[in-house]
Design a protein around this motif. Structure first.
Motif, PDB file in Angstrom:
ATOM      1  N   CYS A 302       0.862  -1.184   0.000  1.00  0.00           N
ATOM      2  CA  CYS A 302       0.000   0.000   0.000  1.00  0.00           C
ATOM      3  C   CYS A 302       0.899   1.234   0.000  1.00  0.00           C
ATOM      4  O   CYS A 302       1.717   1.404   0.913  1.00  0.00           O
ATOM      5  CB  CYS A 302      -0.927  -0.007   1.210  1.00  0.00           C
ATOM      6  N   ILE A 303       0.734   2.077  -1.001  1.00  0.00           N
ATOM      7  CA  ILE A 303       1.629   3.211  -1.223  1.00  0.00           C
ATOM      8  C   ILE A 303       0.892   4.506  -0.925  1.00  0.00           C
ATOM      9  O   ILE A 303      -0.204   4.746  -1.445  1.00  0.00           O
ATOM     10  CB  ILE A 303       2.143   3.235  -2.675  1.00  0.00           C
ATOM     11  N   ASP A 304       1.491   5.368  -0.103  1.00  0.00           N
ATOM     12  CA  ASP A 304       0.937   6.692   0.130  1.00  0.00           C
ATOM     13  C   ASP A 304       1.400   7.620  -0.986  1.00  0.00           C
ATOM     14  O   ASP A 304       2.607   7.813  -1.182  1.00  0.00           O
ATOM     15  CB  ASP A 304       1.413   7.224   1.483  1.00  0.00           C
ATOM     16  N   PRO A 305       0.476   8.203  -1.752  1.00  0.00           N
ATOM     17  CA  PRO A 305       0.870   9.047  -2.895  1.00  0.00           C
ATOM     18  C   PRO A 305       1.727  10.245  -2.524  1.00  0.00           C
ATOM     19  O   PRO A 305       2.394  10.802  -3.392  1.00  0.00           O
ATOM     20  CB  PRO A 305      -0.475   9.501  -3.476  1.00  0.00           C
ATOM     21  N   VAL A 306       1.721  10.645  -1.255  1.00  0.00           N
ATOM     22  CA  VAL A 306       2.494  11.816  -0.865  1.00  0.00           C
ATOM     23  C   VAL A 306       3.991  11.593  -1.089  1.00  0.00           C
ATOM     24  O   VAL A 306       4.758  12.539  -1.232  1.00  0.00           O
ATOM     25  CB  VAL A 306       2.215  12.189   0.613  1.00  0.00           C
ATOM     26  N   PHE A 307       4.414  10.328  -1.159  1.00  0.00           N
ATOM     27  CA  PHE A 307       5.835  10.043  -1.322  1.00  0.00           C
ATOM     28  C   PHE A 307       6.234   9.811  -2.778  1.00  0.00           C
ATOM     29  O   PHE A 307       7.362   9.440  -3.058  1.00  0.00           O
ATOM     30  CB  PHE A 307       6.217   8.811  -0.492  1.00  0.00           C
ATOM     31  N   ALA A 308       5.307  10.030  -3.716  1.00  0.00           N
ATOM     32  CA  ALA A 308       5.618   9.816  -5.124  1.00  0.00           C
ATOM     33  C   ALA A 308       6.494  10.947  -5.660  1.00  0.00           C
ATOM     34  O   ALA A 308       6.418  12.095  -5.208  1.00  0.00           O
ATOM     35  CB  ALA A 308       4.329   9.715  -5.943  1.00  0.00           C
ATOM     36  N   GLN A 309       7.328  10.625  -6.644  1.00  0.00           N
ATOM     37  CA  GLN A 309       8.139  11.622  -7.335  1.00  0.00           C
ATOM     38  C   GLN A 309       7.262  12.385  -8.329  1.00  0.00           C
ATOM     39  O   GLN A 309       6.461  11.783  -9.055  1.00  0.00           O
ATOM     40  CB  GLN A 309       9.281  10.954  -8.083  1.00  0.00           C
ATOM     41  N   GLN A 310       7.405  13.695  -8.363  1.00  0.00           N
ATOM     42  CA  GLN A 310       6.603  14.495  -9.274  1.00  0.00           C
ATOM     43  C   GLN A 310       7.185  14.466 -10.684  1.00  0.00           C
ATOM     44  O   GLN A 310       8.397  14.594 -10.872  1.00  0.00           O
ATOM     45  CB  GLN A 310       6.505  15.939  -8.784  1.00  0.00           C
ATOM     46  N   ALA A 311       6.310  14.291 -11.654  1.00  0.00           N
ATOM     47  CA  ALA A 311       6.707  14.251 -13.060  1.00  0.00           C
ATOM     48  C   ALA A 311       5.908  15.282 -13.841  1.00  0.00           C
ATOM     49  O   ALA A 311       4.733  15.514 -13.564  1.00  0.00           O
ATOM     50  CB  ALA A 311       6.476  12.856 -13.636  1.00  0.00           C
ATOM     51  N   GLU A 312       6.542  15.899 -14.828  1.00  0.00           N
ATOM     52  CA  GLU A 312       5.880  16.926 -15.624  1.00  0.00           C
ATOM     53  C   GLU A 312       5.257  16.367 -16.895  1.00  0.00           C
ATOM     54  O   GLU A 312       4.304  16.919 -17.416  1.00  0.00           O
ATOM     55  CB  GLU A 312       6.883  18.031 -15.980  1.00  0.00           C
ATOM     56  N   THR A 313       5.814  15.294 -17.416  1.00  0.00           N
ATOM     57  CA  THR A 313       5.352  14.758 -18.694  1.00  0.00           C
ATOM     58  C   THR A 313       4.970  13.293 -18.542  1.00  0.00           C
ATOM     59  O   THR A 313       5.341  12.624 -17.573  1.00  0.00           O
ATOM     60  CB  THR A 313       6.446  14.881 -19.763  1.00  0.00           C
ATOM     61  N   THR A 314       4.261  12.785 -19.540  1.00  0.00           N
ATOM     62  CA  THR A 314       3.887  11.377 -19.544  1.00  0.00           C
ATOM     63  C   THR A 314       5.115  10.483 -19.627  1.00  0.00           C
ATOM     64  O   THR A 314       5.173   9.422 -19.001  1.00  0.00           O
ATOM     65  CB  THR A 314       2.940  11.078 -20.723  1.00  0.00           C
ATOM     66  N   SER A 315       6.134  10.913 -20.384  1.00  0.00           N
ATOM     67  CA  SER A 315       7.351  10.106 -20.490  1.00  0.00           C
ATOM     68  C   SER A 315       8.066  10.016 -19.153  1.00  0.00           C
ATOM     69  O   SER A 315       8.646   8.978 -18.819  1.00  0.00           O
ATOM     70  CB  SER A 315       8.279  10.692 -21.553  1.00  0.00           C
ATOM     71  N   GLU A 316       8.054  11.100 -18.356  1.00  0.00           N
ATOM     72  CA  GLU A 316       8.631  11.039 -17.025  1.00  0.00           C
ATOM     73  C   GLU A 316       7.797  10.150 -16.106  1.00  0.00           C
ATOM     74  O   GLU A 316       8.326   9.432 -15.262  1.00  0.00           O
ATOM     75  CB  GLU A 316       8.737  12.445 -16.422  1.00  0.00           C
ATOM     76  N   LEU A 317       6.498  10.203 -16.301  1.00  0.00           N
ATOM     77  CA  LEU A 317       5.594   9.447 -15.453  1.00  0.00           C
ATOM     78  C   LEU A 317       5.830   7.947 -15.581  1.00  0.00           C
ATOM     79  O   LEU A 317       5.828   7.213 -14.583  1.00  0.00           O
ATOM     80  CB  LEU A 317       4.146   9.782 -15.815  1.00  0.00           C
ATOM     81  N   PHE A 318       6.052   7.478 -16.828  1.00  0.00           N
ATOM     82  CA  PHE A 318       6.138   6.042 -17.076  1.00  0.00           C
ATOM     83  C   PHE A 318       7.500   5.577 -17.580  1.00  0.00           C
ATOM     84  O   PHE A 318       7.701   4.378 -17.761  1.00  0.00           O
ATOM     85  CB  PHE A 318       5.071   5.633 -18.095  1.00  0.00           C
ATOM     86  N   GLY A 319       8.422   6.502 -17.828  1.00  0.00           N
ATOM     87  CA  GLY A 319       9.761   6.100 -18.223  1.00  0.00           C
ATOM     88  C   GLY A 319       9.905   5.685 -19.662  1.00  0.00           C
ATOM     89  O   GLY A 319      10.749   4.834 -19.977  1.00  0.00           O
ATOM     90  N   THR A 320       9.122   6.232 -20.563  1.00  0.00           N
ATOM     91  CA  THR A 320       9.219   5.897 -21.974  1.00  0.00           C
ATOM     92  C   THR A 320       8.852   7.093 -22.817  1.00  0.00           C
ATOM     93  O   THR A 320       8.004   7.904 -22.438  1.00  0.00           O
ATOM     94  CB  THR A 320       8.301   4.712 -22.330  1.00  0.00           C
TER      95      THR A 320
END
Length: 622
Positions: A302-320
């Motif tokens: 179970c992951i708390d979203p507060v600890f997620a890394q912020q991404a500006e683009t879809t490619s940053e979000l998913f790494g592609t």
């Protein structure tokens, strides 16, 4: 791996490699290990201690050394038993062998918890283990001693026990078993006077760690449908029933925001059903099922979203950089694997065979179904013990394993736009004021795949509404590799059953019993105009361990992975002051570190080979 935006890059440093045969000698032979279990190694987060399960014993290693080298064990804990003569499930000759080992905080105490094949749940405080080693004052080259520490907690759940979850602030330990039930042990929190202020009561509750070892005769009240008690002055054992088969893993949601007062638990079984429970209501709020076939659920976080890394683009979000279809129900990022440094889709032993020019003409033509052929009764018999009542683990294939999920639970009729508009974080709130609208993410692993699910909780004036958000993120065959026909027996080991999270690094570690590990970053899209979009979360695959260069150098043994341990590097361990005031015991406001501490990841193989890595996350230049 430089990136744009605020996304911080992960840095992995290869540390000491230790071959199994070099770690022991004729005078100190290697300890015996139990095969086909869940994770069997763990680090303390506060002390320089490493725990390794050896059948019905726990080996305690200390120190690990600054080189991240695992020294011989300092002490051996003979696992306490609730009752002699209990029957085992996997191996009748060793009924008290450990199925899973975990380290977690329960209130103010860090515990090392073992669950066994005969159904016992045994916990010891790491503080007492560390003090015993310290008080001995023995040199590091002296033989290890037999520990005399007493168990903090000892109960039996009636059948082979597998999953372990701990809720720190609610003081709960949850254990799943092959009885298809979940046992939740809710420790007493003490009695608070009615005229105490909210702040005083909060401090008293936090300072009470529920130190009432059940092995000393402490009574536990059994409860199948009791409501949440008003005072938590008694120990209670809650029974949750909905699963229809074995439950290998489960996880509590330990929220960053203390206004979330309900206790949520997620669980998965080997038929692929995943539940989210409100523990005090004794029923699952949601059930997620595969639309067809079996997906063999193995791991949960179970992951708390507060600890997620912020991404500006879809490619940053998913790494592609490739286009991704963001429409529900699934966002498939499997193709991103080919962009991960060190990605290799051929098993290292097969690469060796290629170099030796052996006959492998049929390798690239073999289907996944062929990979899963029966290859011998000996391996299948062992595996059947783990996949009890479901037959061999070789029945699935890509065609029927990972389909769009069927979601059961209360309906959620609000549009995403409406939900996002309501999801504006409040600047401040008292800890006693309930937070009625929040979400968290669930990392769910199967034999081959990783998916991220998003859970929404919204409390209107009348009824409580909960639901999975309609979009899931899935990465298929994340650690899958082509196998030579001679190596197909390794498929019987394939299960992503070792999962860890490091919130301050936004990191998830996923281990496959076949011998490899994937490192994931949990990501979220930047808020627009100060409003979070509830479904803009994802993950990206960062790296694989061991490195390909290590495999080519022969550092990865042709053995299964016994366990994966994750903890702070020596000298950077967590301190109690991080969470609590030393004088009053009051819980301090948690804060995110601007510079996260380094962590170590240890891969421990069944031949006692150890691979160590140091992991940090650094902010890259834009």
């Amino acid at each position: 791996m430089a990136r744009k935006g605020d996304l911080k890059a992960i840095k992995i440093t290869q540390c000491r490699y230790q071959q199994g045969h070099e770690r022991f000698s004729e005078s100190q032979p290697p300890p015996r290990l139990a095969p086909f279990r869940n994770n069997l190694v763990a680090f303390s987060q506060y002390y320089d201690l490493c725990f390794v399960a050896s059948q019905d014993r726990i080996l305690v290693h200390s120190p690990i050394s600054l080189e991240l080298r695992l020294l011989p064990p300092r002490s051996i804990i003979g696992l306490a038993s609730s009752n002699s003569g209990l029957a085992g499930y996997i191996d009748p000759r060793q009924p008290h062998s450990i199925n899973q080992l975990a380290v977690a905080d329960l209130g103010l105490e860090e515990l090392v918890i073992a669950v066994t094949d005969d159904g016992d749940v045994v916990a010891y405080t790491t503080r007492s283990i560390r003090n015993e080693i310290h008080d001995r004052g023995l040199a590091y080259n002296t033989p290890c001693f037999r520990s005399t520490v007493r168990p903090y907690f000892l109960r039996n759940v009636g059948n082979s026990a597998w999953g372990i979850a701990v809720h720190q602030e609610a003081r709960m330990i949850a254990v799943s078993s092959n009885s298809h039930k979940i046992h939740v042990f809710a420790f007493a929190l003490g009695h608070f006077s009615s005229d105490s202020s909210d702040e005083d009561s909060d401090r008293q509750e936090t300072a009470s760690s529920g130190l009432q070892p059940s092995c000393d005769g402490t009574e536990w009240e059994h409860s199948w449908d009791a409501p949440r008690p008003s005072d938590r002055s008694r120990n209670q054992e809650l029974i949750l029933v909905s699963h229809e088969t074995n439950i290998p893993n489960l996880a509590f949601y330990n929220p960053y925001d203390r206004r979330i007062q309900d206790v949520f638990l997620a669980s998965t079984d080997i038929h692929g059903s995943t539940y989210v429970w409100n523990v005090w209501k004794h029923i699952p709020l949601l059930q997620l099922m595969p639309s067809r076939g079996r997906i063999w659920g193995w791991g949960l976080l179970c992951i708390d979203p507060v600890f997620a890394q912020q991404a500006e683009t879809t490619s940053e979000l998913f790494g592609t950089e490739q286009d991704i279809d963001l429409k529900p129900p699934s966002v498939d990022i499997t193709h991103a694997l080919s962009h991960v440094p060190g990605y290799e889709d051929v098993h290292f032993s097969t690469r060796e065979r290629r170099k030796n020019h052996e006959a492998i003409d049929d390798l690239m033509d073999e289907s996944t179904t062929d990979d899963d052929e029966d290859i011998g009764n000996d391996v299948d018999d062992l595996d059947d013990g783990n996949d009890a009542e479901t037959g061999s683990s070789n029945d699935d294939s890509p065609g029927d394993e990972e389909d769009s999920p069927a979601i059961r639970g209360p309906s959620f009729n609000e549009s995403k736009a409406s939900a996002a508009a309501n999801h504006k974080p409040r600047a401040s709130a008292k800890a006693s004021e309930p937070l009625e609208h929040f979400m968290f993410c669930v990392i769910h692993t199967t034999r081959r795949d990783v998916r991220l699910l998003q859970f929404l909780h919204k409390k209107p004036p009348v009824d409580t509404m909960v639901n999975w958000l309609p979009k899931e993120i899935i990465c298929e065959y994340i650690l899958d590799q082509h196998l030579h026909p001679y190596d197909r027996y390794l498929r019987n080991l394939q299960r992503l059953n070792m999962v860890h999270q490091v919130p301050e690094l936004s990191l998830v570690v996923v281990g496959d019993q076949m011998g490899r590990v994937a490192l994931l970053t949990i990501t979220r899209r930047k808020a627009e105009n100060g409003v979070d979009k509830l479904d803009d979360f994802g993950f990206r695959v960062e790296a694989f361990l061991p490195f390909g260069s290590q495999e080519d150098a022969g550092h990865r043994p042709k053995k299964n992975l016994l366990g994966v341990a994750v903890g702070p590097v020596q000298g950077h361990e967590r301190q109690r002051e991080d969470l609590f005031d030393a004088a009053t015991g009051a819980r301090l406001k948690r804060r995110r570190e601007t510079q996260s501490r380094p962590y170590r990841v240890m891969l421990y193989y069944s031949d006692h080979t150890v691979l160590n890595y140091e992991i940090t996350r650094q902010e890259m230049a834009k």
